[in-house]
Design an enzyme around this catalytic site. Structure first.
Site, short mmCIF file in Angstrom:
data_model
loop_
_atom_site.label_atom_id
_atom_site.label_comp_id
_atom_site.label_asym_id
_atom_site.label_seq_id
_atom_site.Cartn_x
_atom_site.Cartn_y
_atom_site.Cartn_z
N ARG A 1 110.81 -94.11 39.45
CA ARG A 1 111.87 -93.94 40.44
C ARG A 1 112.65 -92.64 40.28
NH1 ARG A 1 114.06 -100.21 40.41
NH2 ARG A 1 112.31 -100.98 41.62
N GLU B 1 121.61 -106.95 33.28
CA GLU B 1 122.03 -105.58 33.59
C GLU B 1 123.34 -105.22 32.89
OE1 GLU B 1 122.12 -104.71 37.80
OE2 GLU B 1 122.74 -102.63 37.47
#
Lengths: 251, 646
Positions: free
Chosen positions: B338, B433
């Site tokens: 990414r 996360e």
């Protein structure tokens, strides 16, 4: 575009609510419906007034938080989307838009356009799961599942728990919501083991919480943002009937 | 003196987790009943952990900001979840998944943690299938896989474009099962206001009831934060509106170190920004890069015509298109990681080749795939994503190429944790996360779901016992201890202060300003001058906020403005720490691209000699410079190389 908004305001579940008119100006056709409400709210805050409370979160049609009747229709005039995916290009300059919270007895209003949908969680807690513990599970490919069943299960599992089906139904029935979960598990071998007990528990809880029955108007399917099929209700009725016929227990 | 001890078990890489489990302390069933655990957050990590703790027999209390645990933002993940099953027989293995993940993270993650992640990945798939998660299957009834960026094998399991939804609903059903059995108590619509520390140990939390405004005290023998990432620092991101960094920020201010705060993932395939009123950005799953080809016009004049609307994308001849990812990275093509894909898009747009009315967009074109596979195949793979795109942009992506641009998506940084996922505050754990642990400087696609569920189902249920085994003598913690009284008072004072400033600017106006500062200076390209300036601007914004913000309403009711104000106050401080971290890391790695450190071809230039470490920041007081500690990263089992996707 300029619009008149007729919005339901209600300070809390304990007091009566009413419609209040607001004007918004220069709304872009590219803005989403909730962004239009953001613009209204920011202008209210700037004037020192209380903004309109509404539930929302992901703003991409998957969390199921947003709700609203827009001109009398759950999630507004377009099909197959949630309110947050609705864009202002669906409306015309000068239009009056009526915005209300879900109206159903098991979904009491919390404030303005926010309602309490914890009854849906209670139905899932009554049986909307497969009773496996973490760990000690055989290999994922040890039970092949016909692709068609997996796809049908996925169609049902796409439900986002927004409550539009209940809001759309004149009986405030939760049959589409409950049947989607019942169907997902009934179609998969992992879910079959507890299928009979599950459907009875979930239906009993649904009745207990005051949701109405299904009278086959299909309004739920028409307004469901995920276009969940009413054939799931038929499947749930079959599951329920056969479970009742051979059940050892009363639920 | 630094408190950083990663507690990596001894032994060979593939034996570490086995050895840990064989020798760790456990809590016997009768003692489990007497121990309380608080879990904050109901996403993949939080729901999975809470359900598993409940099954083990602990007393569990779960807190979430939504009306239902099912609405946590894990629900929005689209593409899939990685696992090393090697079902396609294409050469995958636990080691390869480990290696791809650590390489994808640009060698800025811990070997032992990442290996464990790869090791438990297969159990996650087994678990989810048993829960009734309807993963995609082939015609033989077995599970199907697709490929994702940064890998040369197909190891991604998926449920159409709604994998996160289905995995979260699986974890939610497990959680609901335990709530039904009353082993877990769920508290919905609560915002974490503070973490309570007693004698150096995490002993509870202060929350605000979002309906009544009541400030509540809750105690436990251990606290788990699974509250997600802080991408909303940027105002515009793919995160949900209520996703926030306040829980981990409060933990940081109570002494938990913050790991690699500047590591932010900018996702390459999002729908471009369209107007100033915009509230969030929408991601288009990376899986689209399997069949979509990314391009911009080769000639500047064509790009200009397209922007003006006098030339249509479909009418541009093949030889006039620049498939820049295929050109620059022939080995991985459109499936580069990414960070690489995002920077390449920015580079083309900055050079004037961007499309769309703003020039800040590139094409993602499915015409070739539709020709090769047929429209129905593309529809079955990505139907819901195409529909979503069409509803937002009002253009049919089967006929015209999609327009995409990078957007803030994920934060690799987070609360520093050791191998046991314990923070520098004993008894305080961080999962998913919210922690910094497994993705280094860049996360590979389909790895967030893997990490969340790994932490929740298969790591914390073990490691938390190693801590709780020493707590069995401690009776239920009382909430009238002075530490709870003090924390509650501080919370109430903070709320009172916000409600009485009565300035002239809305909360959102500050959030938007912060977002712009962050995007311009701490976004895809960073440099010393910009970062130094950003720190100054953010400090000024903070002063302005506390002087001039306007928060309407009162505390004793539903008050979204107050909720936002509390979050934005924390975002402002967090943004400053991100800029500091980015300034101190004088190298380019993964999503952190320092413009001063690049190769002549414009690729990121890492500095392994000086920067092979985790930066762990310690709070030193309001408006005092925080102190950075370093956890050196030691690579014993793999050779550290320059990432090469050419």
């Amino acid at each position: 575009m300029d619009l008149t908004l007729k919005i339901w305001r209600q300070a809390s579940s304990k007091v009566k609510g009413q419609f209040v008119n607001y004007q918004v100006q220069n709304i872009s056709a590219e803005a989403s419906f909730l962004e239009m409400l953001d613009i209204l709210n920011e202008s209210l805050v700037a004037k020192g007034e209380e903004p309109v409370a509404f539930d929302h979160d992901c703003r991409e049609g998957i969390c199921g938080a947003c709700s609203l009747y827009i001109n009398g229709r759950p999630h507004g005039p377009d099909r197959g989307i949630t309110t947050c995916q609705m864009h202002m290009r669906n409306f015309k300059h000068g239009e009056t838009i009526i915005i209300e919270p879900w109206r159903a007895k098991p979904f009491p209003v919390i404030k303005d356009l926010m309602v309490d949908r914890s009854s849906f969680d209670e139905i899932i807690q009554a049986g909307g799961f497969v009773s496996v513990r973490t760990g000690g599970i055989p290999d994922a490919n040890s039970i092949p599942i016909p692709r068609r069943n997996a796809e049908l299960a996925m169609d049902a599992a796409a439900c986002i728990g927004c409550g539009a089906c209940v809001a759309a139904c004149k009986n405030a029935s939760a049959m589409l919501f409950v049947s989607a979960k019942v169907s997902q598990f009934a179609l998969l071998p992992q879910g079959r083991i507890e299928a009979q007990e599950r459907v009875q528990r979930m239906v009993a809880k649904m009745d207990e919480l005051g949701f109405g029955n299904c009278t086959n108007t299909y309004a739920c399917e028409a307004e469901c943002p995920k276009e969940i099929s009413v054939s799931n209700i038929a499947r749930m009725n079959r599951e329920f009937l056969s479970a009742k016929l051979i059940s050892h227990k009363e639920f | 003196m630094t408190k950083l001890n990663p507690k990596i078990p001894n032994g060979q890489l593939d034996q570490k987790w086995t050895n840990y489990k064989a020798h760790q302390n456990l809590v016997n069933p009768s003692n489990k009943r007497r121990l309380d655990i608080i879990v904050v957050g109901t996403g993949l990590a939080g729901a999975a952990a809470a359900a598993s703790f409940g099954e083990l027999g602990f007393n569990v209390k779960v807190f979430g900001i939504h009306d239902s645990p099912r609405r946590a933002h894990s629900i929005a993940a689209q593409g899939g979840i990685n696992a090393a099953k090697n079902y396609p027989n294409d050469g995958d293995s636990v080691f390869r998944l480990f290696y791809d993940t650590i390489k994808g993270g640009d060698y800025r993650a811990r070997e032992a943690n990442v290996f464990r992640l790869a090791e438990v990945s297969n159990s996650i798939i087994d678990q989810c299938v048993a829960q009734g998660v309807p993963f995609a299957r082939d015609y033989g009834g077995l599970l199907d896989n697709r490929s994702f960026g940064g890998a040369q094998v197909s190891r991604t399991f998926y449920a159409r474009g709604q994998t996160g939804q289905q995995l979260l609903l699986g974890a939610y059903s497990a959680l609901s099962k335990e709530i039904g059995k009353k082993t877990v108590k769920m508290y919905t619509r609560r915002d974490l206001m503070d973490v309570v520390i007693v004698d150096g140990l995490a002993r509870g939390i202060i929350v605000r009831n979002l309906i009544t405004g009541e400030i509540e005290r809750h105690s436990a023998h251990a606290v788990v934060l699974a509250t997600g990432g802080y991408g909303n620092v940027f105002f515009l991101s793919t995160n949900a509106m209520s996703s926030n960094g306040s829980a981990i920020w409060k933990a940081y201010k109570k002494g938990a170190f913050f790991g690699n705060p500047c590591f932010t993932q900018i996702h390459p395939t999002c729908i471009p920004v369209h107007g100033e009123y915009q509230s969030k950005l929408t991601l288009m799953s990376e899986s689209l890069r399997n069949d979509g080809r990314i391009w911009v016009p080769k000639k500047l004049e064509d790009a200009e015509k397209i922007r003006k609307g006098t030339l249509k994308a479909g009418n541009l001849k093949e030889e006039d298109r620049d498939y820049y990812l295929e050109r620059r990275y022939p080995a991985f093509g459109n499936l580069v990681p990414r960070d690489v894909a995002s920077r390449a898009a920015k580079e083309r747009c900055d050079a004037g080749f961007g499309v769309g009315t703003t020039g800040l967009a590139v094409y993602l074109d499915f015409a070739d795939s539709i020709k090769r596979l047929g429209k129905n195949v593309i529809e079955s793979r990505y139907g819901n994503l195409f529909q979503m795109y069409e509803k937002i942009v009002d253009e049919n992506p089967y006929e015209n190429p999609m327009m995409i641009y990078p957007a803030v998506h994920y934060t690799m940084g987070g609360i520093w944790v050791d191998y046991e996922l314990q923070t520098t505050i004993p008894g305080l754990f961080a999962a998913g996360e919210a922690n910094f642990s497994d993705h280094g400087a860049n996360r590979l696609g389909a790895s967030a779901l893997m990490q969340g569920l790994s932490d929740g189902y298969f790591v914390l249920p073990y490691t938390i016992q190693n801590y709780l085994a020493n707590q069995i003598q401690i009776p239920t913690i009382k909430t009238d201890l002075p530490e709870f009284v003090q924390a509650e008072k501080e919370t109430k004072d903070l709320i009172q202060k916000l409600l009485t400033i009565n300035g002239k600017n809305t909360v959102d106006s500050y959030h938007r300003k912060l977002g712009l500062i962050m995007w311009d200076n701490v976004g895809m390209g960073r440099n010393k001058e910009g970062l130094t300036n950003a720190i100054k601007l953010i400090q000024e914004l903070k002063v302005d906020f506390w002087k001039n913000v306007k928060v309407t309403g009162t505390n004793d009711q539903v008050n979204p403005e107050l909720e936002k104000a509390l979050r934005v106050a924390d975002f402002i401080e967090l943004g400053e720490l991100m800029a500091r971290d980015a300034l101190s890391r004088q190298e380019s790695c993964g999503g952190h691209f320092r413009e001063e450190y690049q190769t002549p071809e414009g690729e990121a230039l890492r500095d392994d000699k000086d920067f092979t470490f985790v930066s762990a920041w310690e709070y030193k007081g309001d408006n005092v410079e925080p102190e950075m500690h370093k956890e050196p990263l030691v690579f014993e089992f793999i050779e550290v190389k320059q990432r090469n996707y050419k």
